[in-house]
Design an enzyme around this catalytic site. Sequence first.
Site, PDB file in Angstrom:
ATOM      1  N   LEU A 142       0.258   3.598  -2.145  1.00  0.00           N
ATOM      2  CA  LEU A 142       0.560   3.376  -3.557  1.00  0.00           C
ATOM      3  C   LEU A 142       1.020   4.650  -4.258  1.00  0.00           C
ATOM      4  CD1 LEU A 142      -2.490   1.080  -4.414  1.00  0.00           C
ATOM      5  CD2 LEU A 142      -0.172   0.402  -3.738  1.00  0.00           C
ATOM      6  N   HIS A 143       2.011   4.476  -5.134  1.00  0.00           N
ATOM      7  CA  HIS A 143       2.520   5.572  -5.957  1.00  0.00           C
ATOM      8  C   HIS A 143       2.597   5.069  -7.399  1.00  0.00           C
ATOM      9  CE1 HIS A 143       6.226   3.319  -5.838  1.00  0.00           C
ATOM     10  NE2 HIS A 143       6.328   3.461  -4.522  1.00  0.00           N
ATOM     11  N   GLN A 170      14.870  -8.535  -4.208  1.00  0.00           N
ATOM     12  CA  GLN A 170      13.589  -9.176  -3.893  1.00  0.00           C
ATOM     13  C   GLN A 170      13.051  -9.971  -5.083  1.00  0.00           C
ATOM     14  OE1 GLN A 170      10.192  -7.364  -1.560  1.00  0.00           O
ATOM     15  NE2 GLN A 170       9.493  -6.869  -3.609  1.00  0.00           N
ATOM     16  N   SER A 188       7.497   4.307  -1.277  1.00  0.00           N
ATOM     17  CA  SER A 188       6.575   4.777  -0.235  1.00  0.00           C
ATOM     18  C   SER A 188       7.349   5.495   0.855  1.00  0.00           C
ATOM     19  CB  SER A 188       5.800   3.598   0.356  1.00  0.00           C
ATOM     20  OG  SER A 188       5.150   2.880  -0.674  1.00  0.00           O
ATOM     21  N   GLN A 242      11.441  -3.815 -10.506  1.00  0.00           N
ATOM     22  CA  GLN A 242      12.906  -3.897 -10.539  1.00  0.00           C
ATOM     23  C   GLN A 242      13.515  -3.059  -9.417  1.00  0.00           C
ATOM     24  OE1 GLN A 242      14.965  -2.867 -14.275  1.00  0.00           O
ATOM     25  NE2 GLN A 242      16.704  -2.283 -12.986  1.00  0.00           N
ATOM     26  N   LEU A 255      10.817   6.134  -7.196  1.00  0.00           N
ATOM     27  CA  LEU A 255       9.649   6.289  -6.319  1.00  0.00           C
ATOM     28  C   LEU A 255       9.675   5.194  -5.258  1.00  0.00           C
ATOM     29  CD1 LEU A 255       6.702   7.162  -8.734  1.00  0.00           C
ATOM     30  CD2 LEU A 255       8.399   8.653  -7.689  1.00  0.00           C
ATOM     31  N   HIS A 283       3.909   1.469  -8.113  1.00  0.00           N
ATOM     32  CA  HIS A 283       2.932   0.386  -7.914  1.00  0.00           C
ATOM     33  C   HIS A 283       1.902   0.382  -9.055  1.00  0.00           C
ATOM     34  CE1 HIS A 283       3.922   1.453  -3.568  1.00  0.00           C
ATOM     35  NE2 HIS A 283       4.254   0.184  -3.615  1.00  0.00           N
ATOM     36  N   GLN A 326       8.399  -8.929   7.644  1.00  0.00           N
ATOM     37  CA  GLN A 326       9.543  -8.459   6.861  1.00  0.00           C
ATOM     38  C   GLN A 326      10.156  -7.178   7.434  1.00  0.00           C
ATOM     39  OE1 GLN A 326       7.010  -8.003   3.240  1.00  0.00           O
ATOM     40  NE2 GLN A 326       8.259  -6.196   2.839  1.00  0.00           N
ATOM     41  N   GLY A 333       0.814  -1.214   0.000  1.00  0.00           N
ATOM     42  CA  GLY A 333       0.000   0.000   0.000  1.00  0.00           C
ATOM     43  C   GLY A 333       0.845   1.259   0.000  1.00  0.00           C
TER      44      GLY A 333
HETATM   45  P1  AMP Z   1       6.007  -2.359  -1.701  1.00  0.00           P
HETATM   46  O1  AMP Z   1       4.624  -1.839  -1.476  1.00  0.00           O
HETATM   47  O2  AMP Z   1       7.063  -1.382  -1.350  1.00  0.00           O
HETATM   48  O3  AMP Z   1       6.205  -3.727  -1.100  1.00  0.00           O
HETATM   49  O4  AMP Z   1       6.148  -2.568  -3.265  1.00  0.00           O
HETATM   50  C1  AMP Z   1       5.254  -3.363  -3.974  1.00  0.00           C
HETATM   51  C2  AMP Z   1       5.808  -3.636  -5.340  1.00  0.00           C
HETATM   52  O5  AMP Z   1       5.979  -2.395  -6.028  1.00  0.00           O
HETATM   53  C3  AMP Z   1       7.180  -4.307  -5.306  1.00  0.00           C
HETATM   54  O6  AMP Z   1       7.228  -5.308  -6.317  1.00  0.00           O
HETATM   55  C4  AMP Z   1       8.113  -3.177  -5.602  1.00  0.00           C
HETATM   56  O7  AMP Z   1       9.320  -3.590  -6.215  1.00  0.00           O
HETATM   57  C5  AMP Z   1       7.278  -2.360  -6.565  1.00  0.00           C
HETATM   58  N1  AMP Z   1       7.782  -0.976  -6.638  1.00  0.00           N
HETATM   59  C6  AMP Z   1       8.068  -0.172  -5.585  1.00  0.00           C
HETATM   60  N2  AMP Z   1       8.566   1.003  -6.027  1.00  0.00           N
HETATM   61  C7  AMP Z   1       8.610   0.916  -7.374  1.00  0.00           C
HETATM   62  C8  AMP Z   1       9.049   1.800  -8.411  1.00  0.00           C
HETATM   63  N3  AMP Z   1       9.543   3.011  -8.157  1.00  0.00           N
HETATM   64  N4  AMP Z   1       8.946   1.388  -9.694  1.00  0.00           N
HETATM   65  C9  AMP Z   1       8.447   0.146  -9.984  1.00  0.00           C
HETATM   66  N5  AMP Z   1       8.021  -0.716  -9.053  1.00  0.00           N
HETATM   67  C10 AMP Z   1       8.106  -0.349  -7.770  1.00  0.00           C
END
Ligand code: AMP
Length: 289
Positions: A42-43, A162, A195, A157, A193, A46, A70, A40
């Site tokens: 979200l940007h 991960q 969160s 990426q 980007l 995501h 985690q 969440g």
């Molecule tokens: P998170 O909510 O931080 O666990 O991220 C969820 C998914 O969004 C993960 O697969 C992250 O790698 C991906 N993600 C986070 N930031 C970016 C970004 N700037 N560009 C592309 N994917 C992202």
Amino acid sequence: MSADSLPREMLITADFSELRRSVAAARHAGQIIGCVPTMGALHAGHISLMQQAHAECDFVIATLFVNPTQFGPQEDLQKYPRPFEADCDKCRVAGVDLLFHPSVESIYPPGYSTFVEVEGLTTKWEGAVRPTHFRGVTTVVAKLLNLTQPDKAYFGQKDFQQQAIIRRMCRDLDMPTEIVTCPTVRDPDGLALSSRNAYLNVTERASGLSLYRALCLARDKVRTGEKDLAAIRLAMRAEMEQTPGVAVDYATIADPDSLVELNEPQPRMVALVAARVGPTRLIDNRLIP
Ligand code: AMP
């Protein structure tokens, strides 16, 4: 206004049975199922994953779960942003069909005692700094893939290690889901980007740009024929360390699959960086070339 930009019907549920029924119905209808796991807040990063899933699949599930296993004991679990209503709206616009937001108690009920652990890959880089992090990630992703049974699951990426670990887990455990890695979405000045960027003040954000500069420097040096990877690593580190308020955790050039640090250039490489900017930890990476 295209049909895709109209508000969509989206099921929002925390209920395992309702999720399983929806997945079974989609499967029965012959639909390709895509899953985008997130925590969440979200940007656009995501959202890009959800849009790619929407373009490639018939039925898109986004999961929204701030996964306690985690986070390390000193990390930001309690203060992690949770703007639920805004996240729902963003998922709807991005083409999500089902938003699954389970409770912590339903994912980890009393007596929970099963964990998924990928060896080797998880002890390097992020794993060296955050020793229990990837065990939490692989456990929750395995559970979410079991629950949603997707044909494809989408990861960024941005979290390079991960996605490599999740690929390895799916391969080693014969999980049938195809792992799709989507490009990192950046602000126009290059900051990836995240969160956690919400924690940065204006000065810290400016310092955070040094991670991207270090990655660009590595790519430029390789492009212009520099073969001494140790020298490039030192230059990356110096680029970040000379920036006020930045404490480097690592700056390396590694093999994209094994994540082993490289001494000789090879056709596919990845530059990985991590640093603390004030109290906030940032990571970034770039594939070379
Ligand atoms: P998170 O909510 O931080 O666990 O991220 C969820 C998914 O969004 C993960 O697969 C992250 O790698 C991906 N993600 C986070 N930031 C970016 C970004 N700037 N560009 C592309 N994917 C992202």
